[in-house]
Write a protein that holds these residues in place. Sequence first.
Motif, PDB file in Angstrom:
ATOM      1  N   ALA A  36       0.825  -1.214   0.000  1.00 19.13           N
ATOM      2  CA  ALA A  36       0.000   0.000   0.000  1.00 19.13           C
ATOM      3  C   ALA A  36       0.857   1.261   0.000  1.00 19.13           C
ATOM      4  O   ALA A  36       0.425   2.303  -0.498  1.00 19.13           O
ATOM      5  CB  ALA A  36      -0.933   0.006   1.209  1.00 19.13           C
ATOM      6  N   ASP A  37       2.061   1.168   0.516  1.00 15.54           N
ATOM      7  CA  ASP A  37       2.958   2.322   0.539  1.00 15.54           C
ATOM      8  C   ASP A  37       3.571   2.498  -0.848  1.00 15.54           C
ATOM      9  O   ASP A  37       4.210   1.586  -1.364  1.00 15.54           O
ATOM     10  CB  ASP A  37       4.055   2.096   1.586  1.00 15.54           C
ATOM     11  N   PRO A  38       3.399   3.661  -1.484  1.00 13.58           N
ATOM     12  CA  PRO A  38       3.893   3.851  -2.853  1.00 13.58           C
ATOM     13  C   PRO A  38       5.411   3.727  -2.990  1.00 13.58           C
ATOM     14  O   PRO A  38       5.898   3.186  -3.985  1.00 13.58           O
ATOM     15  CB  PRO A  38       3.427   5.251  -3.237  1.00 13.58           C
ATOM     16  N   THR A  39       6.152   4.211  -2.008  1.00 10.61           N
ATOM     17  CA  THR A  39       7.613   4.103  -2.085  1.00 10.61           C
ATOM     18  C   THR A  39       8.032   2.653  -1.974  1.00 10.61           C
ATOM     19  O   THR A  39       8.894   2.176  -2.725  1.00 10.61           O
ATOM     20  CB  THR A  39       8.281   4.939  -0.975  1.00 10.61           C
ATOM     21  N   ARG A  40       7.419   1.938  -1.055  1.00  8.58           N
ATOM     22  CA  ARG A  40       7.745   0.519  -0.863  1.00  8.58           C
ATOM     23  C   ARG A  40       7.382  -0.276  -2.112  1.00  8.58           C
ATOM     24  O   ARG A  40       8.110  -1.160  -2.536  1.00  8.58           O
ATOM     25  CB  ARG A  40       6.988  -0.012   0.348  1.00  8.58           C
ATOM     26  N   GLY A  84      22.376  -0.220  -4.177  1.00  6.50           N
ATOM     27  CA  GLY A  84      21.945   0.086  -5.531  1.00  6.50           C
ATOM     28  C   GLY A  84      20.554   0.694  -5.568  1.00  6.50           C
ATOM     29  O   GLY A  84      20.229   1.447  -6.481  1.00  6.50           O
ATOM     30  N   LEU A  85      19.737   0.375  -4.576  1.00  7.43           N
ATOM     31  CA  LEU A  85      18.387   0.939  -4.523  1.00  7.43           C
ATOM     32  C   LEU A  85      18.414   2.403  -4.101  1.00  7.43           C
ATOM     33  O   LEU A  85      17.531   3.170  -4.465  1.00  7.43           O
ATOM     34  CB  LEU A  85      17.514   0.136  -3.558  1.00  7.43           C
ATOM     35  N   VAL A  86      19.420   2.787  -3.341  1.00  2.66           N
ATOM     36  CA  VAL A  86      19.523   4.178  -2.886  1.00  2.66           C
ATOM     37  C   VAL A  86      19.951   5.071  -4.037  1.00  2.66           C
ATOM     38  O   VAL A  86      19.412   6.154  -4.224  1.00  2.66           O
ATOM     39  CB  VAL A  86      20.510   4.295  -1.703  1.00  2.66           C
ATOM     40  N   SER A 131      16.476   7.995   1.397  1.00  3.35           N
ATOM     41  CA  SER A 131      17.723   7.805   2.139  1.00  3.35           C
ATOM     42  C   SER A 131      18.001   6.331   2.389  1.00  3.35           C
ATOM     43  O   SER A 131      17.100   5.489   2.310  1.00  3.35           O
ATOM     44  CB  SER A 131      17.642   8.532   3.484  1.00  3.35           C
ATOM     45  N   GLN A 132      19.243   6.017   2.715  1.00  2.00           N
ATOM     46  CA  GLN A 132      19.637   4.638   3.024  1.00  2.00           C
ATOM     47  C   GLN A 132      18.823   4.069   4.195  1.00  2.00           C
ATOM     48  O   GLN A 132      18.319   2.949   4.088  1.00  2.00           O
ATOM     49  CB  GLN A 132      21.143   4.572   3.332  1.00  2.00           C
ATOM     50  N   PRO A 133      18.642   4.810   5.312  1.00  2.00           N
ATOM     51  CA  PRO A 133      17.835   4.255   6.399  1.00  2.00           C
ATOM     52  C   PRO A 133      16.383   3.970   5.976  1.00  2.00           C
ATOM     53  O   PRO A 133      15.805   2.957   6.384  1.00  2.00           O
ATOM     54  CB  PRO A 133      17.880   5.333   7.479  1.00  2.00           C
ATOM     55  N   ALA A 134      15.821   4.834   5.146  1.00  2.00           N
ATOM     56  CA  ALA A 134      14.445   4.621   4.684  1.00  2.00           C
ATOM     57  C   ALA A 134      14.371   3.380   3.788  1.00  2.00           C
ATOM     58  O   ALA A 134      13.446   2.569   3.914  1.00  2.00           O
ATOM     59  CB  ALA A 134      13.929   5.841   3.944  1.00  2.00           C
TER      60      ALA A 134
END
Length: 108
Positions: free
Chosen positions: A15-19, A36-38, A44-47
């Motif tokens: 449901a989360d668009p970023t995820r 590579g995803l960052v 951010s890396q933590p996110a």
Amino acid sequence: MTPAAQLTAVMKTLADPTRRAVFERIAAEGEVAATGLVRGSKVSQPAISQHLRALRDAGLVTERREGRHIRYRVAPGGLAPLVDWLGHYERFWRERFENLEKLLKESD
């Protein structure tokens, strides 16, 4: 985890668009390191790490350690609870449309 709980976990996670975008990127690339995803994203890396943890906990991705790096790929069957649930409604709507088509033909 029960099938209902698995479905809920998958739906909540995607449901989360970023995820969902992270999941789609992993699916498109086949296997990707977290670093590579960052790169090339505005996250951010933590996110990214939090999103990957949520995807992993929902059974949508698996991880493979390669030295200091962790590589992620889509988990086989991760979307199965969602596909099964949608399959039920596909049959439901197909029957309804078939009935509507019959009714329309009868009314001509």
